[in-house]
Design a protein around this motif. Structure first.
Motif, PDB file in Angstrom:
ATOM      1  N   GLN A  14       0.675  -1.339   0.107  1.00 26.99           N
ATOM      2  CA  GLN A  14      -0.086  -0.085  -0.130  1.00 26.99           C
ATOM      3  C   GLN A  14       0.772   1.223  -0.029  1.00 26.99           C
ATOM      4  O   GLN A  14       0.653   2.383  -0.630  1.00 26.99           O
ATOM      5  CB  GLN A  14      -0.946   0.172   1.339  1.00 26.99           C
ATOM      6  N   PRO A  15       1.712   1.426   0.966  1.00 25.35           N
ATOM      7  CA  PRO A  15       2.653   2.562   0.906  1.00 25.35           C
ATOM      8  C   PRO A  15       3.444   2.749  -0.427  1.00 25.35           C
ATOM      9  O   PRO A  15       3.610   3.834  -1.067  1.00 25.35           O
ATOM     10  CB  PRO A  15       3.770   2.465   1.888  1.00 25.35           C
ATOM     11  N   GLU A  16       3.816   1.698  -1.129  1.00 25.93           N
ATOM     12  CA  GLU A  16       4.547   1.724  -2.516  1.00 25.93           C
ATOM     13  C   GLU A  16       3.569   2.388  -3.399  1.00 25.93           C
ATOM     14  O   GLU A  16       3.760   3.033  -4.554  1.00 25.93           O
ATOM     15  CB  GLU A  16       4.960   0.399  -3.025  1.00 25.93           C
ATOM     16  N   ARG A  70       4.821  14.652   1.396  1.00 28.38           N
ATOM     17  CA  ARG A  70       4.168  13.436   1.667  1.00 28.38           C
ATOM     18  C   ARG A  70       4.957  12.133   1.364  1.00 28.38           C
ATOM     19  O   ARG A  70       4.715  11.074   1.773  1.00 28.38           O
ATOM     20  CB  ARG A  70       2.718  13.415   0.771  1.00 28.38           C
ATOM     21  N   LEU A  71       6.044  12.322   0.273  1.00 27.93           N
ATOM     22  CA  LEU A  71       6.868  11.195  -0.239  1.00 27.93           C
ATOM     23  C   LEU A  71       7.741  10.992   0.927  1.00 27.93           C
ATOM     24  O   LEU A  71       7.917   9.683   1.214  1.00 27.93           O
ATOM     25  CB  LEU A  71       7.443  11.544  -1.534  1.00 27.93           C
ATOM     26  N   GLN A  72       7.974  12.005   1.669  1.00 26.24           N
ATOM     27  CA  GLN A  72       8.917  11.547   2.697  1.00 26.24           C
ATOM     28  C   GLN A  72       8.446  11.058   3.969  1.00 26.24           C
ATOM     29  O   GLN A  72       8.904  10.195   4.660  1.00 26.24           O
ATOM     30  CB  GLN A  72       9.461  13.169   3.173  1.00 26.24           C
ATOM     31  N   GLN A  73       7.151  11.214   4.136  1.00 25.52           N
ATOM     32  CA  GLN A  73       6.261  10.834   5.034  1.00 25.52           C
ATOM     33  C   GLN A  73       6.166   9.304   4.745  1.00 25.52           C
ATOM     34  O   GLN A  73       6.240   8.521   5.636  1.00 25.52           O
ATOM     35  CB  GLN A  73       4.935  11.212   5.281  1.00 25.52           C
ATOM     36  N   LEU A  74       5.836   9.035   3.441  1.00 23.98           N
ATOM     37  CA  LEU A  74       5.654   7.730   3.040  1.00 23.98           C
ATOM     38  C   LEU A  74       6.774   6.751   3.349  1.00 23.98           C
ATOM     39  O   LEU A  74       6.920   5.349   3.331  1.00 23.98           O
ATOM     40  CB  LEU A  74       5.184   7.517   1.682  1.00 23.98           C
ATOM     41  N   ALA A  75       8.102   7.411   3.361  1.00 18.34           N
ATOM     42  CA  ALA A  75       9.308   6.590   3.569  1.00 18.34           C
ATOM     43  C   ALA A  75       9.454   5.814   4.934  1.00 18.34           C
ATOM     44  O   ALA A  75      10.010   5.098   5.164  1.00 18.34           O
ATOM     45  CB  ALA A  75      10.309   7.297   3.132  1.00 18.34           C
ATOM     46  N   GLY A  77       8.589   3.631   8.166  1.00 19.60           N
ATOM     47  CA  GLY A  77       8.222   2.296   8.495  1.00 19.60           C
ATOM     48  C   GLY A  77       6.476   2.314   8.356  1.00 19.60           C
ATOM     49  O   GLY A  77       5.979   1.408   7.889  1.00 19.60           O
ATOM     50  N   ARG A  78       5.922   3.067   9.155  1.00 21.20           N
ATOM     51  CA  ARG A  78       4.561   3.247   9.325  1.00 21.20           C
ATOM     52  C   ARG A  78       4.035   4.595   8.940  1.00 21.20           C
ATOM     53  O   ARG A  78       4.056   5.453   9.924  1.00 21.20           O
ATOM     54  CB  ARG A  78       4.018   2.560  10.753  1.00 21.20           C
ATOM     55  N   PRO A  79       3.664   4.811   7.801  1.00 16.58           N
ATOM     56  CA  PRO A  79       3.418   6.253   7.568  1.00 16.58           C
ATOM     57  C   PRO A  79       2.205   6.749   7.954  1.00 16.58           C
ATOM     58  O   PRO A  79       1.259   5.973   8.312  1.00 16.58           O
ATOM     59  CB  PRO A  79       3.182   6.347   5.879  1.00 16.58           C
ATOM     60  N   PRO A  80       2.046   7.997   8.539  1.00 15.82           N
ATOM     61  CA  PRO A  80       0.715   8.524   8.973  1.00 15.82           C
ATOM     62  C   PRO A  80      -0.155   8.985   8.030  1.00 15.82           C
ATOM     63  O   PRO A  80       0.178   8.890   6.818  1.00 15.82           O
ATOM     64  CB  PRO A  80       1.338   9.727   9.633  1.00 15.82           C
TER      65      PRO A  80
END
Length: 106
Positions: A14-16, A70-75, A77-80
């Protein structure tokens, strides 16, 4: 088991997928901005066109900032989740670019 189930949760793909969606959206936003700028620069260079080009560039840069954050947040382990303020900023930038693109074309 040690730790809570949330800590050991496999985020899966999902994050990917979300990261790829943000990249596609950024690419589409960039294409719209470039086409609008190109159309505006073909004109006479009036002050209205210069203001329009400046606004398009500022909106595009604002969207790039939101997407980058947002891309930094998705990097992580468990993005908010996406903050409501960031979502509003992304929607506002997208709608504003669409309005300016239509204004330039018309």
């Amino acid at each position: 088991m040690t730790g809570s189930p949330a800590e050991g949760r496999d985020a899966g793909l999902q994050p990917e997928r979300t990261r790829l969606a943000w990249r596609r959206t950024t690419l589409a936003c960039s294409v719209v901005a470039v086409l609008a700028l190109r159309q505006a620069l073909r004109g006479s260079g009036s002050p209205t066109e210069v203001v329009g080009v400046s606004l398009i560039a500022l909106i595009w840069l604002a969207f790039l900032g939101v997407a980058h954050r947002r891309l930094q947040q998705l990097a992580a382990g468990r993005p908010p989740g996406l903050a409501p303020r960031a979502a509003l900023a992304a929607v506002t930038c997208t709608v504003a670019l669409a309005v300016f693109a239509v204004a330039v074309i018309v």
